[in-house]
Design a protein around this motif. Structure first.
Motif, short mmCIF file in Angstrom:
data_model
loop_
_atom_site.label_atom_id
_atom_site.label_comp_id
_atom_site.label_asym_id
_atom_site.label_seq_id
_atom_site.Cartn_x
_atom_site.Cartn_y
_atom_site.Cartn_z
N THR A 32 0.82 -1.20 0.00
CA THR A 32 0.00 0.00 0.00
C THR A 32 0.86 1.26 0.00
O THR A 32 1.99 1.24 0.50
CB THR A 32 -0.94 0.02 1.23
OG1 THR A 32 -1.76 1.18 1.17
CG2 THR A 32 -0.18 0.01 2.53
N LEU A 33 0.31 2.33 -0.56
CA LEU A 33 0.99 3.63 -0.51
C LEU A 33 0.68 4.36 0.79
O LEU A 33 1.39 5.26 1.20
CB LEU A 33 0.56 4.50 -1.70
CG LEU A 33 0.95 3.96 -3.08
CD1 LEU A 33 0.37 4.85 -4.16
CD2 LEU A 33 2.44 3.85 -3.21
N ASN A 34 -0.38 3.96 1.45
CA ASN A 34 -0.81 4.58 2.71
C ASN A 34 -0.05 3.97 3.88
O ASN A 34 0.57 2.93 3.77
CB ASN A 34 -2.31 4.38 2.92
CG ASN A 34 -3.12 5.09 1.87
OD1 ASN A 34 -2.78 6.19 1.45
ND2 ASN A 34 -4.18 4.44 1.41
N ALA A 35 -0.14 4.62 5.02
CA ALA A 35 0.42 4.05 6.24
C ALA A 35 -0.33 2.77 6.58
O ALA A 35 -1.56 2.75 6.56
CB ALA A 35 0.31 5.06 7.38
N ALA A 36 0.40 1.72 6.87
CA ALA A 36 -0.23 0.44 7.17
C ALA A 36 -0.62 0.38 8.65
O ALA A 36 0.17 0.72 9.53
CB ALA A 36 0.73 -0.70 6.84
N LEU A 37 -1.83 -0.06 8.90
CA LEU A 37 -2.31 -0.21 10.27
C LEU A 37 -1.99 -1.60 10.81
O LEU A 37 -1.91 -1.80 12.01
CB LEU A 37 -3.82 0.05 10.33
CG LEU A 37 -4.26 1.43 9.85
CD1 LEU A 37 -5.77 1.53 9.85
CD2 LEU A 37 -3.63 2.51 10.70
N ASN A 38 -1.81 -2.56 9.93
CA ASN A 38 -1.49 -3.93 10.29
C ASN A 38 0.00 -4.15 10.06
O ASN A 38 0.52 -3.82 8.99
CB ASN A 38 -2.32 -4.87 9.42
CG ASN A 38 -2.12 -6.32 9.77
OD1 ASN A 38 -1.03 -6.75 10.15
ND2 ASN A 38 -3.18 -7.09 9.62
N SER A 39 0.71 -4.69 11.02
CA SER A 39 2.17 -4.86 10.91
C SER A 39 2.58 -5.84 9.80
O SER A 39 3.72 -5.83 9.36
CB SER A 39 2.76 -5.31 12.24
OG SER A 39 2.22 -6.57 12.60
N SER A 40 1.65 -6.68 9.34
CA SER A 40 1.99 -7.62 8.27
C SER A 40 1.88 -6.99 6.89
O SER A 40 2.28 -7.58 5.89
CB SER A 40 1.10 -8.86 8.35
OG SER A 40 -0.25 -8.51 8.05
N VAL A 41 1.35 -5.77 6.82
CA VAL A 41 1.20 -5.05 5.55
C VAL A 41 2.40 -4.13 5.37
O VAL A 41 2.75 -3.35 6.25
CB VAL A 41 -0.11 -4.23 5.54
CG1 VAL A 41 -0.22 -3.41 4.27
CG2 VAL A 41 -1.31 -5.16 5.69
N VAL A 42 3.05 -4.23 4.21
CA VAL A 42 4.23 -3.42 3.91
C VAL A 42 3.78 -2.13 3.21
O VAL A 42 3.13 -2.18 2.18
CB VAL A 42 5.22 -4.19 3.01
CG1 VAL A 42 6.43 -3.33 2.68
CG2 VAL A 42 5.65 -5.48 3.68
N SER A 43 4.14 -0.99 3.81
CA SER A 43 3.75 0.29 3.22
C SER A 43 4.92 0.89 2.43
O SER A 43 6.08 0.51 2.62
CB SER A 43 3.31 1.27 4.30
OG SER A 43 4.39 1.59 5.14
#
Length: 132
Positions: A32-43
């Protein structure tokens, strides 16, 4: 991918690129280009220092790209040698959490280069050359 199960007529997207250009891409691990709220998502902010590029060499063996943030990358290949150069505005270093921006370039060549120069310094990349 949902598009390849027959529900969509196009499963691949064509890319038109001008000779002598480099198409900049994000690190494929970015979710995602946005800040990730889930630690498993790479921003994007986590890997903003890593940039990928597809090179489309012109008849003289060169390609370049100017990016939205003022960065510039170029590659020149001739006589078995490739030279890659990148420049970055000083503000970009601050955005990359202090990490030096890196380019990973795909360069279409008929054979492995005898030497590779990156930002003015010889690189071991020629020794570890591999065909895709």
């Amino acid at each position: 991918y949902a598009c390849c199960n027959g529900s969509f007529p196009i499963c691949r997207v064509s890319l038109g690129a001008r000779s002598g250009s480099i198409v900049p891409l994000m690190d494929p691990r970015i979710d995602t280009l946005n800040a990730a709220l889930n630690s498993s998502v790479v921003s994007f902010s986590e890997l903003s220092h890593r940039r990928f590029g597809w090179s489309f060499l012109d008849d003289l063996g060169g390609a370049s790209a100017d990016l939205f943030d003022g960065s510039r990358v170029s590659v020149s290949c001739a006589s078995g040698s490739c030279t890659a150069t990148a420049s970055y505005p000083s503000a970009l270093a601050a955005q990359c959490a202090g990490q030096k921006p890196q380019w990973i370039l795909q360069i279409p060549l008929h054979s492995a280069p005898t030497s590779v120069v990156v930002d003015g310094a010889p690189s071991a990349a020629a020794a570890s050359w591999r065909e895709a």
